[in-house]
Scaffold this motif. Structure first.
Motif, PDB file in Angstrom:
ATOM      1  N   ILE A  33       0.821  -1.127  -0.100  1.00 30.26           N
ATOM      2  CA  ILE A  33      -0.006   0.011   0.061  1.00 30.26           C
ATOM      3  C   ILE A  33       0.923   1.035  -0.066  1.00 30.26           C
ATOM      4  O   ILE A  33       1.956   1.358   0.769  1.00 30.26           O
ATOM      5  N   LYS A  34       0.595   2.180  -0.950  1.00 29.56           N
ATOM      6  CA  LYS A  34       1.369   3.374  -0.952  1.00 29.56           C
ATOM      7  C   LYS A  34       0.698   4.682  -0.784  1.00 29.56           C
ATOM      8  O   LYS A  34      -0.418   4.624  -1.477  1.00 29.56           O
ATOM      9  N   GLY A  75     -10.783 -16.607  -0.333  1.00 30.29           N
ATOM     10  CA  GLY A  75     -12.231 -16.103  -0.750  1.00 30.29           C
ATOM     11  C   GLY A  75     -11.953 -15.541  -2.208  1.00 30.29           C
ATOM     12  O   GLY A  75     -11.146 -15.728  -2.856  1.00 30.29           O
ATOM     13  N   PRO A  76     -13.068 -14.994  -2.462  1.00 29.40           N
ATOM     14  CA  PRO A  76     -12.890 -14.508  -3.808  1.00 29.40           C
ATOM     15  C   PRO A  76     -12.142 -13.264  -4.151  1.00 29.40           C
ATOM     16  O   PRO A  76     -11.724 -12.839  -3.190  1.00 29.40           O
ATOM     17  N   CYS A  77     -11.398 -13.194  -5.401  1.00 27.21           N
ATOM     18  CA  CYS A  77     -10.532 -12.166  -5.821  1.00 27.21           C
ATOM     19  C   CYS A  77     -10.901 -10.802  -5.802  1.00 27.21           C
ATOM     20  O   CYS A  77     -10.335  -9.904  -4.974  1.00 27.21           O
ATOM     21  N   ASP A  78     -12.283 -10.543  -5.699  1.00 20.60           N
ATOM     22  CA  ASP A  78     -12.902  -9.232  -5.645  1.00 20.60           C
ATOM     23  C   ASP A  78     -13.497  -9.051  -4.462  1.00 20.60           C
ATOM     24  O   ASP A  78     -14.220  -9.671  -3.699  1.00 20.60           O
ATOM     25  N   ILE A  79     -12.627  -8.195  -3.708  1.00 23.28           N
ATOM     26  CA  ILE A  79     -13.210  -7.510  -2.370  1.00 23.28           C
ATOM     27  C   ILE A  79     -13.230  -6.266  -2.062  1.00 23.28           C
ATOM     28  O   ILE A  79     -12.931  -5.443  -3.028  1.00 23.28           O
ATOM     29  N   GLU A  80     -14.019  -5.703  -1.248  1.00 18.79           N
ATOM     30  CA  GLU A  80     -14.375  -4.364  -0.787  1.00 18.79           C
ATOM     31  C   GLU A  80     -13.286  -3.883   0.276  1.00 18.79           C
ATOM     32  O   GLU A  80     -13.117  -4.918   1.031  1.00 18.79           O
ATOM     33  N   PHE A  81     -13.112  -2.776   0.250  1.00 20.01           N
ATOM     34  CA  PHE A  81     -12.097  -2.305   1.285  1.00 20.01           C
ATOM     35  C   PHE A  81     -12.401  -0.697   1.495  1.00 20.01           C
ATOM     36  O   PHE A  81     -12.799  -0.128   0.599  1.00 20.01           O
ATOM     37  N   TYR A  82     -12.157  -0.060   2.446  1.00 20.64           N
ATOM     38  CA  TYR A  82     -11.809   1.231   2.791  1.00 20.64           C
ATOM     39  C   TYR A  82     -10.674   1.550   3.484  1.00 20.64           C
ATOM     40  O   TYR A  82     -10.202   0.680   4.386  1.00 20.64           O
ATOM     41  N   VAL A  83     -10.172   2.525   3.410  1.00 15.82           N
ATOM     42  CA  VAL A  83      -9.225   3.323   4.510  1.00 15.82           C
ATOM     43  C   VAL A  83      -9.635   4.509   5.328  1.00 15.82           C
ATOM     44  O   VAL A  83     -10.910   4.824   4.996  1.00 15.82           O
ATOM     45  N   THR A  84      -8.862   4.534   6.378  1.00 14.37           N
ATOM     46  CA  THR A  84      -9.436   5.859   7.251  1.00 14.37           C
ATOM     47  C   THR A  84      -8.077   6.750   7.168  1.00 14.37           C
ATOM     48  O   THR A  84      -6.920   5.997   7.311  1.00 14.37           O
ATOM     49  N   GLU A  97     -15.835   3.476   0.267  1.00  6.72           N
ATOM     50  CA  GLU A  97     -15.808   1.865  -0.050  1.00  6.72           C
ATOM     51  C   GLU A  97     -15.654   1.818  -1.549  1.00  6.72           C
ATOM     52  O   GLU A  97     -15.990   2.416  -2.363  1.00  6.72           O
ATOM     53  N   THR A  98     -14.495   0.788  -1.758  1.00  5.36           N
ATOM     54  CA  THR A  98     -13.885   0.513  -3.138  1.00  5.36           C
ATOM     55  C   THR A  98     -13.816  -0.911  -3.392  1.00  5.36           C
ATOM     56  O   THR A  98     -13.339  -1.757  -2.173  1.00  5.36           O
ATOM     57  N   SER A  99     -13.780  -1.344  -4.292  1.00  3.34           N
ATOM     58  CA  SER A  99     -13.851  -2.784  -4.661  1.00  3.34           C
ATOM     59  C   SER A  99     -12.676  -2.902  -5.548  1.00  3.34           C
ATOM     60  O   SER A  99     -11.901  -2.021  -6.238  1.00  3.34           O
ATOM     61  N   ILE A 100     -12.023  -3.909  -5.260  1.00  2.00           N
ATOM     62  CA  ILE A 100     -10.538  -4.331  -5.969  1.00  2.00           C
ATOM     63  C   ILE A 100     -10.403  -5.824  -6.332  1.00  2.00           C
ATOM     64  O   ILE A 100     -10.949  -6.500  -5.332  1.00  2.00           O
ATOM     65  N   PHE A 110      -3.061   5.393  -2.615  1.00  2.00           N
ATOM     66  CA  PHE A 110      -4.270   6.073  -2.295  1.00  2.00           C
ATOM     67  C   PHE A 110      -3.744   7.621  -2.449  1.00  2.00           C
ATOM     68  O   PHE A 110      -2.633   8.049  -2.039  1.00  2.00           O
ATOM     69  N   ASP A 111      -4.495   8.330  -3.088  1.00  3.72           N
ATOM     70  CA  ASP A 111      -4.029   9.815  -3.342  1.00  3.72           C
ATOM     71  C   ASP A 111      -4.958  10.756  -2.626  1.00  3.72           C
ATOM     72  O   ASP A 111      -4.663  11.902  -3.017  1.00  3.72           O
ATOM     73  N   GLY A 112      -5.573  10.480  -1.765  1.00  8.10           N
ATOM     74  CA  GLY A 112      -6.437  11.223  -0.980  1.00  8.10           C
ATOM     75  C   GLY A 112      -7.818  11.430  -1.701  1.00  8.10           C
ATOM     76  O   GLY A 112      -8.563  11.990  -0.774  1.00  8.10           O
ATOM     77  N   LYS A 113      -8.140  10.861  -2.899  1.00  9.76           N
ATOM     78  CA  LYS A 113      -9.255  11.156  -3.424  1.00  9.76           C
ATOM     79  C   LYS A 113     -10.060   9.735  -3.812  1.00  9.76           C
ATOM     80  O   LYS A 113     -11.156   9.379  -3.767  1.00  9.76           O
ATOM     81  N   GLN A 114      -9.008   9.026  -4.288  1.00 12.60           N
ATOM     82  CA  GLN A 114      -9.276   7.596  -4.697  1.00 12.60           C
ATOM     83  C   GLN A 114      -8.498   6.607  -4.780  1.00 12.60           C
ATOM     84  O   GLN A 114      -7.064   6.847  -4.342  1.00 12.60           O
ATOM     85  N   ALA A 115      -8.663   5.454  -4.730  1.00 11.59           N
ATOM     86  CA  ALA A 115      -7.647   4.208  -4.523  1.00 11.59           C
ATOM     87  C   ALA A 115      -7.483   3.556  -5.971  1.00 11.59           C
ATOM     88  O   ALA A 115      -8.619   3.416  -6.735  1.00 11.59           O
ATOM     89  N   THR A 116      -6.381   3.171  -6.377  1.00  9.97           N
ATOM     90  CA  THR A 116      -6.071   2.466  -7.807  1.00  9.97           C
ATOM     91  C   THR A 116      -5.015   1.542  -7.393  1.00  9.97           C
ATOM     92  O   THR A 116      -4.436   1.408  -6.277  1.00  9.97           O
ATOM     93  N   TYR A 117      -4.833   0.893  -8.438  1.00  6.93           N
ATOM     94  CA  TYR A 117      -3.854  -0.475  -8.161  1.00  6.93           C
ATOM     95  C   TYR A 117      -3.154  -0.877  -9.500  1.00  6.93           C
ATOM     96  O   TYR A 117      -4.037  -0.592 -10.606  1.00  6.93           O
ATOM     97  N   ASP A 118      -2.359  -1.369  -9.396  1.00  7.32           N
ATOM     98  CA  ASP A 118      -1.465  -2.284 -10.688  1.00  7.32           C
ATOM     99  C   ASP A 118      -1.070  -3.291 -10.228  1.00  7.32           C
ATOM    100  O   ASP A 118      -1.102  -3.857  -9.103  1.00  7.32           O
TER     101      ASP A 118
END
Length: 118
Positions: A33-34, A75-84, A97-100, A110-118
């Motif tokens: 996580i970055k 479990g399934p690969c698609d999970i929901e998460f959120y950060v605080t 809440e975001t799905s990944i 995490f850029d302060g507005k949304q979460a992305t991944y590679d």
């Protein structure tokens, strides 16, 4: 300030508390996580079946820091998460809440507005 190595060990221990389902699709998840924001991330939560996990993080992730996360998950690969995020008064603010697809995630940003991944 706690070192990244200490944060990694803490994250590994905390991440094992993830609630798993009986359906086996993924196992031995490893990702980074970055924090690309100016905020301090103080929580990472995953959801499944309408329930949210305990906070995986027993540390804080400052801006421009990265931490390694690892857990065993059946479990399934698609999970929901959120950060605080840490507020100025020391309380936590819940992010969206975001799905990944955790099976495909190498790094979650995490850029302060949304979460992305590679």
């Amino acid at each position: 300030m706690t070192s990244i190595a200490t944060k990694t060990i803490a994250a590994l221990a905390a991440a094992t508390m993830l609630i798993a389902t009986p359906a086996a699709f993924a196992a031995g998840m490893k990702f980074d996580i970055k924090n690309d924001s100016d905020y301090i991330i103080d929580g990472f939560y995953t959801g499944e079946g309408g329930e949210w996990s305990a906070n995986w993080m027993n540390f804080k992730l400052n801006g421009n820091e990265t931490a390694n996360m690892e857990f065993n998950y059946d479990g399934p690969c698609d999970i929901e998460f959120y950060v605080t995020w840490e507020a100025d008064d020391g309380s936590s603010i819940k992010g969206d809440e975001t799905s990944i697809n955790i099976c495909e995630a190498n790094t979650i940003y995490f850029d302060g507005k949304q979460a992305t991944y590679d």
